[in-house]
Design a protein around this motif. Structure first.
Motif, PDB file in Angstrom:
ATOM      1  N   THR A  15       0.841  -1.194   0.000  1.00  0.00           N
ATOM      2  CA  THR A  15       0.000   0.000   0.000  1.00  0.00           C
ATOM      3  C   THR A  15       0.876   1.244   0.000  1.00  0.00           C
ATOM      4  OG1 THR A  15      -0.161   0.057   2.405  1.00  0.00           O
ATOM      5  CG2 THR A  15      -1.845  -1.213   1.214  1.00  0.00           C
ATOM      6  N   ASN A  46      -6.501  10.206  -1.769  1.00  0.00           N
ATOM      7  CA  ASN A  46      -7.451   9.671  -0.784  1.00  0.00           C
ATOM      8  C   ASN A  46      -8.883  10.122  -1.034  1.00  0.00           C
ATOM      9  OD1 ASN A  46      -7.107  12.353  -0.041  1.00  0.00           O
ATOM     10  ND2 ASN A  46      -7.179  11.935   2.163  1.00  0.00           N
ATOM     11  N   GLY A  47      -9.162  10.587  -2.256  1.00  0.00           N
ATOM     12  CA  GLY A  47     -10.515  10.962  -2.624  1.00  0.00           C
ATOM     13  C   GLY A  47     -10.927  12.348  -2.211  1.00  0.00           C
ATOM     14  N   THR A  52      -6.383   5.585  -1.647  1.00  0.00           N
ATOM     15  CA  THR A  52      -7.616   4.826  -1.757  1.00  0.00           C
ATOM     16  C   THR A  52      -7.511   3.665  -2.744  1.00  0.00           C
ATOM     17  OG1 THR A  52      -8.913   6.800  -1.241  1.00  0.00           O
ATOM     18  CG2 THR A  52     -10.079   4.992  -2.334  1.00  0.00           C
ATOM     19  N   GLY A  53      -7.908   2.470  -2.292  1.00  0.00           N
ATOM     20  CA  GLY A  53      -8.083   1.333  -3.185  1.00  0.00           C
ATOM     21  C   GLY A  53      -6.834   0.846  -3.876  1.00  0.00           C
ATOM     22  N   ILE A  99      -8.223   9.985  -6.794  1.00  0.00           N
ATOM     23  CA  ILE A  99      -7.941   8.577  -6.476  1.00  0.00           C
ATOM     24  C   ILE A  99      -7.174   7.974  -7.646  1.00  0.00           C
ATOM     25  CG2 ILE A  99      -9.946   8.288  -4.965  1.00  0.00           C
ATOM     26  CD1 ILE A  99     -11.378   6.893  -7.276  1.00  0.00           C
TER      27      ILE A  99
END
Length: 289
Positions: free
Chosen positions: A107, A121-122, A134-135, A179
């Motif tokens: 990550t 992180n959006g 994110t994701g 993102i």
């Protein structure tokens, strides 16, 4: 400079304490970064510096107006402080005003300036401590541009996020992304480098490039920005790459260098101050590693 004994030396501009010697006085010769040892990797942002230690934690110092030091404050630091809540870091990067860390679990954590979504992180909210991108998992390498971030995935494809005003995310648009977004049409990426443009080294020794191109830094003979990756003409046998502010370097398998882009200060090393829109050989260089 990272030394073999795990200490760090620094020199140059120091108005924000980015040399880490507890002053804000510029240095024309190397000084020792205060209280720092056991360092295994370093990266330099515009006015801040980040170091990875042998316990897989991070230290940072310098300009901190946007929280790019990751210590939970926006207080400028003239000596190293610990980046909050991070352990298990395996590599790092620093951009204009943000920082990023690749973790051992694949990550990515980011912190600092986020107006263009470069934290991934959006949101567009700055963060003074690391946040999770994110994701995103299965990352094996990262590159941090001026205001965007790029990740190589375990399947050798790319994800990118952040500023996209020059197409530097490579997704065919000029829209910033908060993102991670897939860079289409790319597989077999081994290395990536980023500034306001992005360059990817492919497993076959060729290069792909996209993003800002006003100085010919994409190497396609034009000064037109590109929103999707294209092959840099006439280059094969490349083994490493670097992206400067407005120029690009490629290390060749024979130990020579190619360079292209802005050259107003002679940064292409070809004996001129003429900008180059296609790769030229840096003369007198061999045995480069």
């Amino acid at each position: 400079a990272l030394m073999s004994d795990g200490t760090v030396r620094a020199w140059g501009r120091n108005g924000n304490g980015q040399l880490g010697d507890r002053t804000t006085v510029d240095k024309s010769t190397p000084c020792t970064v205060t209280g720092l040892n056991g360092v295994t990797a370093i990266t330099a942002g515009t006015a801040h510096t980040v170091a990875l230690k042998d316990d897989d934690t991070l230290r940072a110092w310098g300009y901190n107006y946007y929280g790019q030091l990751g210590d939970g404050t926006v207080t400028e630091r003239h000596a190293p402080v610990t980046v909050t809540g991070l352990s298990g870091v395996i590599s790092l990067g620093a951009g204009y005003f943000h920082s990023a860390a690749l973790m051992g679990d694949g990550t990515v954590r980011t912190w600092g300036y986020n107006a263009d979504g470069q934290l991934g992180n959006g949101t567009n909210t700055d963060s003074t401590t690391p946040v999770i991108v994110t994701g995103l998992n299965g990352v094996i390498a990262i590159a941090v541009g001026t205001s965007h971030t790029v990740a190589i995935m375990s399947d050798r494809t790319l994800r990118a996020w952040g500023a996209n005003d020059a197409g530097q995310l490579g997704d065919g648009t000029y829209l910033d992304k908060t993102i991670p977004t897939a860079v289409p049409g790319l597989s077999g990426v081994t290395t990536v480098a980023a500034s306001d443009h992005t360059v990817a080294l492919m497993s076959d020794g060729t290069l792909r490039a996209w993003g800002r191109n006003g100085d010919g830094q994409l190497g396609d003979g034009t000064t037109m920005d590109k929103t999707t990756p294209f092959t840099v003409p006439g280059l094969s046998g490349v083994t490493a790459i670097a992206a400067g502010g407005y120029h690009t370097l490629a290390l060749m398998s024979d130990g020579t260098l190619r360079a292209w882009g802005r050259n107003n200060y002679g940064q292409l090393g070809d004996g001129t101050t003429i900008g180059r829109r296609s790769p030229v050989t840096v003369p007198g260089m061999s045995g480069v590693v």
